[in-house]
Scaffold this motif. Sequence first.
Motif, PDB file in Angstrom:
ATOM      1  N   ALA A 150       5.733  19.229  33.359  1.00 41.49           N
ATOM      2  CA  ALA A 150       4.982  19.959  34.375  1.00 41.49           C
ATOM      3  C   ALA A 150       4.914  21.445  34.057  1.00 41.49           C
ATOM      4  CB  ALA A 150       5.616  19.747  35.752  1.00 41.49           C
ATOM      5  N   ALA A 151       5.977  21.986  33.446  1.00 41.40           N
ATOM      6  CA  ALA A 151       6.026  23.412  33.126  1.00 41.40           C
ATOM      7  C   ALA A 151       5.476  23.723  31.745  1.00 41.40           C
ATOM      8  CB  ALA A 151       7.465  23.910  33.240  1.00 41.40           C
ATOM      9  N   GLY A 152       5.014  22.698  31.031  1.00 45.48           N
ATOM     10  CA  GLY A 152       4.411  22.934  29.732  1.00 45.48           C
ATOM     11  C   GLY A 152       5.325  22.695  28.549  1.00 45.48           C
ATOM     12  N   ILE A 153       6.503  22.124  28.773  1.00 52.30           N
ATOM     13  CA  ILE A 153       7.422  21.804  27.683  1.00 52.30           C
ATOM     14  C   ILE A 153       6.975  20.487  27.048  1.00 52.30           C
ATOM     15  CG2 ILE A 153       9.816  21.229  27.107  1.00 52.30           C
ATOM     16  CD1 ILE A 153      10.665  23.010  29.465  1.00 52.30           C
ATOM     17  N   SER A 154       6.955  20.441  25.739  1.00 50.13           N
ATOM     18  CA  SER A 154       6.450  19.255  25.040  1.00 50.13           C
ATOM     19  C   SER A 154       7.422  18.094  25.171  1.00 50.13           C
ATOM     20  CB  SER A 154       6.213  19.572  23.556  1.00 50.13           C
ATOM     21  OG  SER A 154       7.423  19.947  22.928  1.00 50.13           O
ATOM     22  N   ILE A 155       6.863  16.900  25.313  1.00 46.96           N
ATOM     23  CA  ILE A 155       7.620  15.667  25.465  1.00 46.96           C
ATOM     24  C   ILE A 155       7.215  14.726  24.341  1.00 46.96           C
ATOM     25  CG2 ILE A 155       8.221  13.755  27.008  1.00 46.96           C
ATOM     26  CD1 ILE A 155       8.989  16.458  28.122  1.00 46.96           C
ATOM     27  N   GLN A 156       8.190  14.138  23.700  1.00 48.24           N
ATOM     28  CA  GLN A 156       7.923  13.226  22.601  1.00 48.24           C
ATOM     29  C   GLN A 156       7.046  12.066  23.066  1.00 48.24           C
ATOM     30  OE1 GLN A 156      11.118  10.606  20.970  1.00 48.24           O
ATOM     31  NE2 GLN A 156      10.768  11.741  19.066  1.00 48.24           N
ATOM     32  N   GLY A 157       5.933  11.838  22.355  1.00 46.92           N
ATOM     33  CA  GLY A 157       5.051  10.723  22.661  1.00 46.92           C
ATOM     34  C   GLY A 157       4.116  10.947  23.816  1.00 46.92           C
ATOM     35  N   VAL A 158       4.091  12.149  24.378  1.00 44.49           N
ATOM     36  CA  VAL A 158       3.234  12.458  25.529  1.00 44.49           C
ATOM     37  C   VAL A 158       2.326  13.620  25.159  1.00 44.49           C
ATOM     38  CG1 VAL A 158       3.184  13.198  27.948  1.00 44.49           C
ATOM     39  CG2 VAL A 158       4.995  11.665  27.138  1.00 44.49           C
ATOM     40  N   PRO A 159       1.033  13.534  25.428  1.00 39.16           N
ATOM     41  CA  PRO A 159       0.140  14.663  25.140  1.00 39.16           C
ATOM     42  C   PRO A 159       0.577  15.912  25.899  1.00 39.16           C
ATOM     43  CG  PRO A 159      -1.118  12.686  25.677  1.00 39.16           C
ATOM     44  CD  PRO A 159       0.304  12.377  25.999  1.00 39.16           C
ATOM     45  N   ALA A 160       0.285  17.059  25.340  1.00 34.70           N
ATOM     46  CA  ALA A 160       0.661  18.316  25.982  1.00 34.70           C
ATOM     47  C   ALA A 160      -0.032  18.455  27.330  1.00 34.70           C
ATOM     48  CB  ALA A 160       0.288  19.488  25.080  1.00 34.70           C
ATOM     49  N   ASN A 161       0.638  19.099  28.244  1.00 28.89           N
ATOM     50  CA  ASN A 161       0.075  19.362  29.566  1.00 28.89           C
ATOM     51  C   ASN A 161      -0.935  20.510  29.449  1.00 28.89           C
ATOM     52  OD1 ASN A 161      -0.498  19.926  32.223  1.00 28.89           O
ATOM     53  ND2 ASN A 161       1.600  20.430  32.822  1.00 28.89           N
ATOM     54  N   PRO A 162      -2.208  20.251  29.689  1.00 29.48           N
ATOM     55  CA  PRO A 162      -3.208  21.317  29.552  1.00 29.48           C
ATOM     56  C   PRO A 162      -3.169  22.332  30.688  1.00 29.48           C
ATOM     57  CG  PRO A 162      -4.256  19.316  30.363  1.00 29.48           C
ATOM     58  CD  PRO A 162      -2.824  18.959  30.068  1.00 29.48           C
ATOM     59  N   ASN A 163      -2.410  22.030  31.745  1.00 28.44           N
ATOM     60  CA  ASN A 163      -2.357  22.910  32.923  1.00 28.44           C
ATOM     61  C   ASN A 163      -0.910  23.102  33.372  1.00 28.44           C
ATOM     62  OD1 ASN A 163      -5.400  23.032  33.544  1.00 28.44           O
ATOM     63  ND2 ASN A 163      -4.997  20.817  33.513  1.00 28.44           N
ATOM     64  N   PRO A 164      -0.112  23.834  32.593  1.00 24.78           N
ATOM     65  CA  PRO A 164       1.284  24.052  33.006  1.00 24.78           C
ATOM     66  C   PRO A 164       1.347  24.658  34.402  1.00 24.78           C
ATOM     67  CG  PRO A 164       0.953  24.793  30.761  1.00 24.78           C
ATOM     68  CD  PRO A 164      -0.409  24.487  31.307  1.00 24.78           C
TER      69      PRO A 164
END
Length: 713
Positions: free
Chosen positions: A283-297
């Motif tokens: 939710a805060a924009g930290i990258s998660i393995q296997g999950v696309p980046a959050n375009p709206n932190p």
Amino acid sequence: MQMHWINRQVILAGAAAFLLAACGGGSSPGSASFSGTLSLGRSAALASLPILEVPLGLPPAGGTSFVPGEVIIKFRPGLSLQSVQSLRVGGVSVQQVRPLAGVQAASLYRADVDESGTLELLRGLRSRSDVLWAEPNYIWKALATPNDPAYVDQWHYPAINLPQAWDIEKGTTNPVTVAVVDTGILSQHPDFEGRLLPGYDFITNPQVGVDGNGRDNNPEDPGDEPGGQGSYHGSHVAGTIAAATNNNRGVAGVSWGARIVPIRVLGAGGGTMADILDGTAWAAGISIQGVPANPNPAQILNLSLGGQGTCSPAAQEVFDAVTARGAIVVVAAGNSNRNAAEFTPANCSGVITVGATDFQNHRAPYSNYGPRIDVMAPGGDTRADLNNDTYPDGVLSPVRDDQNSEFAYAFYQGTSMAAPHVAGVIALMKSRRPALSGTEALALLQQTARPLSPTACTGKGPAQTSRDCGAGLIDAAAALQALGNGNNPPPPPPGGDFSLSLTPNSLSVRPGSSSTITLNFTRTNFTHPLTLSLSGAPSGVSGTFNPATVSDSSASLTLNVAGSAVAGNYGLTITASGGGKTRTATLSLQIANANATRPSLNGTLVLACYYLGNDCDQIRSRVIAIQSNVSSTTYRFRDLEAGRYLLLAWKDSNQNEELDSGDWLGVYTENGDLVLVEPPRSDLSFSVELVQDLGAAQRVSPQVLRFFERASR
């Protein structure tokens, strides 16, 4: 109806139950003896025992508090996670599932074991030299459930002067992104039209997700009660923050311009801590393995969920990482009418903890309280109708009526409903001043809040002081007025950032004694020395930092409590400043009654439990009673049969023949671990500690409890 929290607080009673369930024993003829010293513990409460950081209790009856076979492990610095993709612990194969976002050198692991096997696995992991800590993958739950759907006035907005605040800022000047980490969203509800940004479903278990799959980019809420009325808890929370407003339809949201990023982490039965923390980090924009980046932190995160217990080290690291990115985290205090310091993530550092008020601006009867509360906000009370409008005095927000498959609105109650009021008001504040930090936002909310009197804070619960309701009920209009015209302050100088957390973040100290806590600093490209200070300490309490100016990752604070200090619960603020940045953490301090007579061991029962696999053998087990008004004495069991024993002690303080809060309880341990011992032994010294957690104490092994109770008669 409020949701029950999963209790992850580890207490000695639960640890005893674990040992009885997980260890084997045997017997052989013969006789021998046990002896040692039994004493009253030096700590004021059972929860402060070092042992509590190691063993784990069985789940509470009627629910599962962690995922069997899943553990979160953090390794010591310098160890590569690539080198520990698989482990073998006590003959059990453990496989890495994924790194834990926001927590360095930590991963979720899975093994093919049941609940008891998981606890045994944790004991083995914690004995490894390369493991810093290991804990189960706990399950947290939403903190409120719906009552009856209805369409009525939202009395809870005038309660915080929100209409006057809208004359200053509607949230449309600089729209703010708010993440709701919850059950997902009803994306087609008319009151969310134009309000939603892309979210994500972080629930890995399809049975929990009840949507037929695992993680994906669809945070739609299919309902968390298969075959029954879903709570749509996340939509209710999101509606309070940002339901479409001034659209001639449904209800209003606090912020007219905020956008919601729905993060789905709760499903049937709640959600796992690993999934929740991944969702929080994403939710805060930290990258998660296997999950696309959050375009709206998100700039603000709302977590209306939790469980009982101390703040998990994994959770604290994630919150530190999230706040280091500038996000503001708002959490619910909990619905158990108890001290919020006992509940997580409400007791984590760096979050804004929100208690609930009712229609008359008193503490709601269910709301947690205590020094850890930062502010209060409307949470409602659906059992009352104090405004005589024929509807319950709950918080009204969007849901769905599963009986007729129509979108609707419903009254809910809970601190889950209070937290989004605060998240929404902060969204208004950040819309007016985009650079507003979490520290500044909380300070403004507290400075402008309307304090609750002791009577109002007490509500229908145990007597409280005004401090137990934090700074009081938020005032949205006053907070925005205090913010001024919204001109941004000068940007902080470059040089990274840092976060501050406490271990522990709550203490119970007797007058005339002292106690020490550790201050933990997580630095991100931040090298400046930090100056430490303490505020909020009552008369008779002083603190000493070592060192007073810190340049590395930790320091200590020793609190000295004079004999004249007044008993009560206090919220102390620890501030660290340097490099143009300031971070604070709240310490909950309980000062015991100086006039209270310290109990003696008189009446304490000491049990040598001959272990049979799930019970104490009534023939070969022995009980002795201490009959002396002393705080320490020797004991001796003679003519014991050879075999393996568990040593426990219990003082039934109120003589009700039940183990409950106010009693004293202890178990013999070695190196912080519960052990079975074999006679002869003459070095078996241990202590009894005060039980303050009634709910946790009642989960002691029923077999052992019955044995004690029989002996007490």
